[in-house]
Design an enzyme around this catalytic site. Structure first.
Site, PDB file in Angstrom:
ATOM      1  N   SER A   1      37.171  32.515  43.512  1.00 58.37           N
ATOM      2  CA  SER A   1      38.104  33.370  42.706  1.00 58.37           C
ATOM      3  C   SER A   1      39.526  32.493  42.523  1.00 58.37           C
ATOM      4  O   SER A   1      39.256  31.485  41.877  1.00 58.37           O
ATOM      5  CB  SER A   1      38.599  34.563  44.102  1.00 58.37           C
ATOM      6  OG  SER A   1      39.512  35.499  43.266  1.00 58.37           O
TER       7      SER A   1
ATOM      8  N   ASP B   1      31.704  40.971  36.895  1.00 58.95           N
ATOM      9  CA  ASP B   1      32.978  40.851  37.467  1.00 58.95           C
ATOM     10  C   ASP B   1      34.233  41.557  36.978  1.00 58.95           C
ATOM     11  O   ASP B   1      34.306  41.204  35.586  1.00 58.95           O
ATOM     12  CB  ASP B   1      33.243  39.364  37.433  1.00 58.95           C
ATOM     13  CG  ASP B   1      34.456  39.059  38.683  1.00 58.95           C
ATOM     14  OD1 ASP B   1      35.155  39.771  38.897  1.00 58.95           O
ATOM     15  OD2 ASP B   1      34.379  38.003  39.183  1.00 58.95           O
TER      16      ASP B   1
ATOM     17  N   HIS C   1      32.467  40.322  41.365  1.00 53.33           N
ATOM     18  CA  HIS C   1      33.421  39.037  42.049  1.00 53.33           C
ATOM     19  C   HIS C   1      32.766  38.571  43.363  1.00 53.33           C
ATOM     20  O   HIS C   1      33.327  39.070  44.468  1.00 53.33           O
ATOM     21  CB  HIS C   1      34.655  39.817  42.225  1.00 53.33           C
ATOM     22  CG  HIS C   1      35.735  38.719  42.264  1.00 53.33           C
ATOM     23  ND1 HIS C   1      35.832  37.989  41.336  1.00 53.33           N
ATOM     24  CD2 HIS C   1      36.755  38.569  43.300  1.00 53.33           C
ATOM     25  CE1 HIS C   1      37.010  37.088  41.556  1.00 53.33           C
ATOM     26  NE2 HIS C   1      37.364  37.441  42.807  1.00 53.33           N
TER      27      HIS C   1
END
Length: 627
Positions: free
Chosen positions: A484, A569, A601
């Site tokens: 991330s 995602d 994600h």
């Protein structure tokens, strides 16, 4: 961006040799990343049954066990996706949530403990649902929040559980970002935003309109945590006119703060402990290098002391409790074990083991995580954690720095599968709570605004250089790896400090801050202006965003790169990884690119995690010379 972490210490903390520790065996990758044996234990309100998840068909499904007989039964049958979360609804029903392929459009399901087929209470396409209040004293209703009417905002519905009928309780006018109920399940408070300013709304009862009590800039915190049990006063977390967030009592009718409940001079206050039976708060939690408690209730404090006496040397927390507050689900853990669940009966001070999460991982083979601090180049003190491999001389080691995601988050002490996996391969691991991390006060958090790829990245770089200066890390065998925001930081490290690292790994990390901001999920739209202040405005800060977006500096990336991405995602779109992979490949350099079509994600399905970590292991073996 919400993309849901001594200056010099005395060197004796990091001995140059681990001669007294035997070299542990090389543990198979799958043992670090396989599903736990059992996890997420919860006790029924009447204290007679346990619910938990364990693998079935390689997916985490919900089981129920009768405490008196030990008989257990699987009550969900998910084969495509793990059950994301669940809770008891009364003593004979389980409510759980699940998305599809990582799309984060969660559905709410209900089933009974006989294992009857679950019913989808929110059977709507492209809608995200969540539980606002389980209404534990109402056996046939719950309050749900859904963006069914408008994908950008969430309305509140009362759901009838036997029929699935939905009754609109509150329609979002378009600016409400959070709702809050009292202990009777009445919708009494809300939080709104105009983009950068947040307002706290309140009403005495559900027949009245909401009225605004106060408005603050998003850079400051005034966050109602819970109503007091009289449903009149509230407990709030606030850093208004102060740096560190503290806990206060607040009178919404008079619109004034009354008493300071807890503050800490170094870190923000954390969660509140409370007792439904006693109808009071019993303590608070705060996090420095480790988690700490402060108790306001003698009985709760004695229970904690009793639990810790059972498990000296381990962190001990209460995961759940029955309505009588007699039987407790207890979780133990440390930096060298994922931990174990126990059932504790306070009436006779008895403790029974329920399950270890990963009994195949021996603590003696795991490495210790040591809190550290160092001084960044501009004098700011940075906290973090260093994990050194067991049984190997702690000098000139390969080192991987893992910046956390968020970036409005922080790393904490405890077991980390990534860290232990790498340490078992002979790699030192550094985790850094760079500026912009949360928990250290608003000044430290705000010092990260518009510092993606700049001072935030410098903090990571300075931590790596500190490890080299200490003699711990071999300057020719350094790597950066994160997920991330941490994935962005890995790409930034490769692009902006190209001579520092031997390789880099980006896991669902953004590469182009323009397209990242353009593609936020619709339900983040109310936060767009805040994101502009935190990251940068695509027009007003165009030069800044170009300067710190790795995709525009791909020609600088000369080191080996591994990129992993979930095709579904919604936070960091697949296009973010596509762009950087294409840009680097255009320079004539190859990139290892792993895409999973049924993930979002982060990789949730076990077989996908195995594929990623298999690639990661080979990547570091090849480029760091890891064990």
């Amino acid at each position: 961006m919400r993309i849901l972490f001594i200056s010099v210490l005395i060197f004796a903390f990091f001995p140059l040799t681990s001669a007294f520790a035997a070299l542990p065996p090389l543990i198979g990758m799958e043992d670090f990343f396989r599903n736990p044996e059992r996890a997420a234990f919860s006790i029924s309100p009447d204290g007679t049954k346990l619910a938990f998840v364990k693998p079935w068909e390689h997916r985490m499904n919900v089981y129920v066990r009768d405490i008196s007989t030990g008989n257990e039964k699987r009550i969900t049958s998910s084969t495509e996706r793990d059950i994301e979360g669940f809770f008891w609804k009364g003593n004979d029903k389980i409510v759980f949530v699940q998305d599809s392929g990582g799309d984060e459009n969660y559905h709410v399901y209900i089933t009974d403990i006989t294992g009857r087929e679950a019913r989808d209470l929110t059977p709507f396409e492209n809608v995200r649902a969540g539980i606002l209040d389980d209404l534990e004293d109402d056996s046939n209703h719950m309050l749900l929040a859904m963006n069914k009417r408008n994908p950008e905002v969430f309305d509140v519905f009362r759901c009838r559980l036997d029929t699935g009928e939905l009754e609109l309780v509150a329609e979002n006018p378009g600016n409400i970002t959070g709702w809050m109920t009292d202990h009777d399940g009445k919708l009494r408070a809300a939080y709104s935003t105009d983009g950068v300013n947040g307002s706290f709304l309140y009403r005495t009862n559900e027949n009245e309109p909401f009225r605004t009590l106060l408005t603050t800039n998003f850079k400051e915190t005034f966050a109602p945590a819970m109503f007091a049990y009289d449903n009149k006063l509230m407990y709030v977390a606030s850093n208004l006119s102060r740096d560190k967030t503290a806990i206060f009592t607040f009178d919404p009718e008079e619109n004034r703060t009354i008493n300071l409940v807890f503050e800490h001079d170094e870190v923000d206050a954390g969660g509140i402990l409370h007792s439904k039976k006693k109808k009071k708060i019993t303590g608070v939690i705060y996090m420095t290098d480790k988690r700490h408690y402060v108790f306001f209730d003698n009985e709760r404090e004695e229970i904690q002391k009793s639990l810790e006496a059972f498990f000296p040397g381990y962190e001990v927390s209460i995961a759940d409790v029955d309505d009588e507050e007699r039987k407790f689900i207890v979780r133990t853990y440390s930096d060298r074990t994922r931990g174990t669940y126990y059932l504790y009966d306070s009436s006779n001070n008895s403790m029974s083991k329920l399950a270890a999460l990963s009994p195949w991982l021996k603590e003696s083979n795991m490495a210790s995580m040591t809190p550290i601090e160092y001084t960044a180049r501009d004098g700011l003190k940075i906290h973090g954690y260093l994990t050194l491999p067991v049984g190997i001389e702690s000098h000139d080691l390969p080192l991987v720095v893992i910046p956390h995601g968020g970036p409005s988050a922080r790393d904490a002490w405890g077991f980390d599968s990534n860290v232990q996996f790498l340490a078992n391969r002979g790699i030192a691991v550094l985790q850094v709570n760079f500026r912009g991390s949360t928990g250290y006060g608003k000044e430290f958090w705000q010092s990260g605004f518009k510092q993606w790829g700049r001072k935030m990245q410098d903090d990571v770089t300075d931590g790596v250089l500190w490890a080299v200066e200490q003699g711990i890390a071999d300057k020719s065998r350094l790597a950066i790896y994160g997920g991330s925001y941490g994935g962005y930081s890995a790409l930034a490290g490769a692009a902006f400090t190209p001579d520092l690292y031997a390789c880099a790994v980006s896991y669902v990390g953004p590469s182009n801050l323009f397209t990242l901001l353009e593609s936020i999920p619709p339900y983040w739209e109310p936060y767009r202006e805040m994101e502009y202040e935190e990251i940068g405005h695509p027009v007003n800060d165009k030069e800044l965003l170009e300067a710190v977006s790795p995709v525009f500096h791909a020609e600088n990336i000369k080191i080996p790169l591994l990129v992993a991405q979930g095709a579904n995602d919604v936070r960091v779109k697949k296009a973010e990884s596509d762009q950087i992979v294409e840009a680097v490949r255009k320079t004539g350099r190859d990139v290892v690119y792993l895409v999973k079509e049924n993930e979002g994600h982060g990789f949730q399905n076990e077989e996908n995690r195995f594929d990623f970590y298999r690639a990661l292991e080979e990547f570091f073996r090849k480029h760091l010379g890891s064990r």
